[in-house]
Design a protein around this motif. Structure first.
Motif, PDB file in Angstrom:
ATOM      1  N   LEU A   4       0.834  -1.194   0.000  1.00  0.00           N
ATOM      2  CA  LEU A   4       0.000   0.000   0.000  1.00  0.00           C
ATOM      3  C   LEU A   4       0.872   1.248   0.000  1.00  0.00           C
ATOM      4  N   ALA A   5       2.041   1.176   0.664  1.00  0.00           N
ATOM      5  CA  ALA A   5       2.959   2.316   0.677  1.00  0.00           C
ATOM      6  C   ALA A   5       3.466   2.614  -0.736  1.00  0.00           C
ATOM      7  N   ASP A   6       3.701   1.570  -1.535  1.00  0.00           N
ATOM      8  CA  ASP A   6       4.134   1.773  -2.916  1.00  0.00           C
ATOM      9  C   ASP A   6       3.056   2.498  -3.721  1.00  0.00           C
ATOM     10  N   VAL A   7       1.800   2.097  -3.492  1.00  0.00           N
ATOM     11  CA  VAL A   7       0.681   2.735  -4.192  1.00  0.00           C
ATOM     12  C   VAL A   7       0.581   4.201  -3.797  1.00  0.00           C
ATOM     13  N   ALA A   8       0.712   4.468  -2.506  1.00  0.00           N
ATOM     14  CA  ALA A   8       0.630   5.852  -2.024  1.00  0.00           C
ATOM     15  C   ALA A   8       1.732   6.695  -2.640  1.00  0.00           C
ATOM     16  N   ARG A   9       2.940   6.164  -2.664  1.00  0.00           N
ATOM     17  CA  ARG A   9       4.075   6.902  -3.225  1.00  0.00           C
ATOM     18  C   ARG A   9       3.887   7.162  -4.717  1.00  0.00           C
ATOM     19  N   GLU A  10       3.417   6.136  -5.445  1.00  0.00           N
ATOM     20  CA  GLU A  10       3.223   6.258  -6.888  1.00  0.00           C
ATOM     21  C   GLU A  10       2.127   7.281  -7.231  1.00  0.00           C
ATOM     22  N   SER A  11       1.092   7.340  -6.389  1.00  0.00           N
ATOM     23  CA  SER A  11      -0.027   8.246  -6.671  1.00  0.00           C
ATOM     24  C   SER A  11       0.132   9.609  -6.015  1.00  0.00           C
ATOM     25  N   GLY A  12       1.184   9.776  -5.198  1.00  0.00           N
ATOM     26  CA  GLY A  12       1.440  11.077  -4.582  1.00  0.00           C
ATOM     27  C   GLY A  12       0.500  11.431  -3.460  1.00  0.00           C
ATOM     28  N   VAL A  13      -0.005  10.432  -2.731  1.00  0.00           N
ATOM     29  CA  VAL A  13      -0.895  10.695  -1.598  1.00  0.00           C
ATOM     30  C   VAL A  13      -0.337   9.998  -0.367  1.00  0.00           C
ATOM     31  N   SER A  14      -0.968  10.235   0.765  1.00  0.00           N
ATOM     32  CA  SER A  14      -0.537   9.576   1.993  1.00  0.00           C
ATOM     33  C   SER A  14      -1.006   8.124   2.019  1.00  0.00           C
ATOM     34  N   VAL A  15      -0.338   7.341   2.849  1.00  0.00           N
ATOM     35  CA  VAL A  15      -0.745   5.941   2.994  1.00  0.00           C
ATOM     36  C   VAL A  15      -2.162   5.864   3.546  1.00  0.00           C
ATOM     37  N   ALA A  16      -2.496   6.774   4.461  1.00  0.00           N
ATOM     38  CA  ALA A  16      -3.840   6.773   5.042  1.00  0.00           C
ATOM     39  C   ALA A  16      -4.903   7.020   3.971  1.00  0.00           C
ATOM     40  N   LEU A  17      -4.620   7.962   3.047  1.00  0.00           N
ATOM     41  CA  LEU A  17      -5.587   8.248   1.991  1.00  0.00           C
ATOM     42  C   LEU A  17      -5.671   7.086   1.007  1.00  0.00           C
ATOM     43  N   ALA A  18      -4.541   6.475   0.703  1.00  0.00           N
ATOM     44  CA  ALA A  18      -4.544   5.313  -0.196  1.00  0.00           C
ATOM     45  C   ALA A  18      -5.358   4.173   0.412  1.00  0.00           C
ATOM     46  N   SER A  19      -5.247   4.027   1.740  1.00  0.00           N
ATOM     47  CA  SER A  19      -6.010   2.984   2.426  1.00  0.00           C
ATOM     48  C   SER A  19      -7.506   3.251   2.331  1.00  0.00           C
ATOM     49  N   ILE A  20      -7.894   4.515   2.493  1.00  0.00           N
ATOM     50  CA  ILE A  20      -9.316   4.868   2.391  1.00  0.00           C
ATOM     51  C   ILE A  20      -9.849   4.502   1.013  1.00  0.00           C
TER      52      ILE A  20
END
Length: 244
Positions: A4-20
């Motif tokens: 999930l951290a990779d997704v957050a980094r790739e999309s330029g958002v926080s891990v918390a927002l990626a999780s939501i």
């Protein structure tokens, strides 16, 4: 495996927002959802169901015990997959066959973490089912158990419609290839006999014990055709199922 951290980094958002976004929860804009989902797809990210299970103490997994070689069981499993997907559940299949009996399949599904089991056309007795039902909820399809939730087809209505259809076509000598000890065979046999009796002498009905498999059915039917005079043979056959 992408996290999930990779997704957050790739999309330029926080891990918390990626999780939501990945949980489908409220609190993210459409633009953020689009960015996160696009990144997840590009990275090949899939949520870790095991980690989610540890957090929630529920794995949202249902076991399905079905019999190998039964077309209707495969159709039911496919329908169950669709319903499970729509509700966020996963399906684990347990195949019953010559080398794996029903109780072993039940135990395997429980050991695999199934939170509930759907059994299709089970032949275990009520006493044998009791230890299984004491561990996880069990629903029986196509076999009625007094102590378990059961979903049954209306065997009598089906046979009544078949007999009525054949009578409408002009058939007056009917043959029922019985399923022997198979689930629902007794109900179908009884329904056939009652339908013939209701015809009040306008139809002759014969029941042959053929069993649930095609090999036995072919042998029984072949013997019937050889031993029964042509003018006494049935003009229509009702088989226990499409294999008998």
């Amino acid at each position: 495996r992408p996290t999930l951290a990779d997704v957050a980094r790739e999309s330029g958002v926080s891990v918390a927002l990626a999780s939501i976004v990945m949980r489908g929860a409220e609190g993210a804009s459409e633009a953020s959802r689009t960015k996160v989902k696009t990144a997840a797809l590009a990275l090949g990210y899939r949520p870790d169901s095991r980690a989610r299970s540890l957090r929630s103490h529920h794995n949202r997994t249902v076991g399905v015990a079905l019999r190998l070689g039964e077309p209707v069981h495969a159709e039911l499993a496919d329908a169950l997959y669709a319903e499970a997907d729509a509700r966020g559940y996963e399906i684990i299949l347990g195949a019953i066959g010559g080398n794996r009996d029903e109780r072993r399949v039940m135990d395997t599904l429980i050991d695999a973490g199934a939170e509930a089991i759907i059994g299709i056309s089970l032949t275990l007795t009520a006493a044998q089912m009791a230890p299984v039902a004491s561990q996880v909820p069990v629903v029986s399809l196509l076999r009625g158990y007094r102590q378990l939730p059961s979903v049954l087809t209306d065997e009598a209505a089906g046979i009544d419609e078949l007999v009525a259809h054949l009578l409408h076509l002009g058939h007056r000598r009917l043959l029922h290839l019985d399923g022997g000890p198979a689930v629902a065979a007794a109900q179908r046999r009884t329904a056939f006999e009652r339908a013939v009796a209701r015809a009040a002498g306008n139809v002759a009905g014969t029941v042959l014990g053929a069993g649930p498999d095609e090999a036995t059915a072919f042998d029984v039917l072949d013997a019937y055709l050889r031993e029964t005079a042509a003018d006494q043979q049935a003009t229509a056959v009702l088989a226990f199922n499409d294999r008998a």
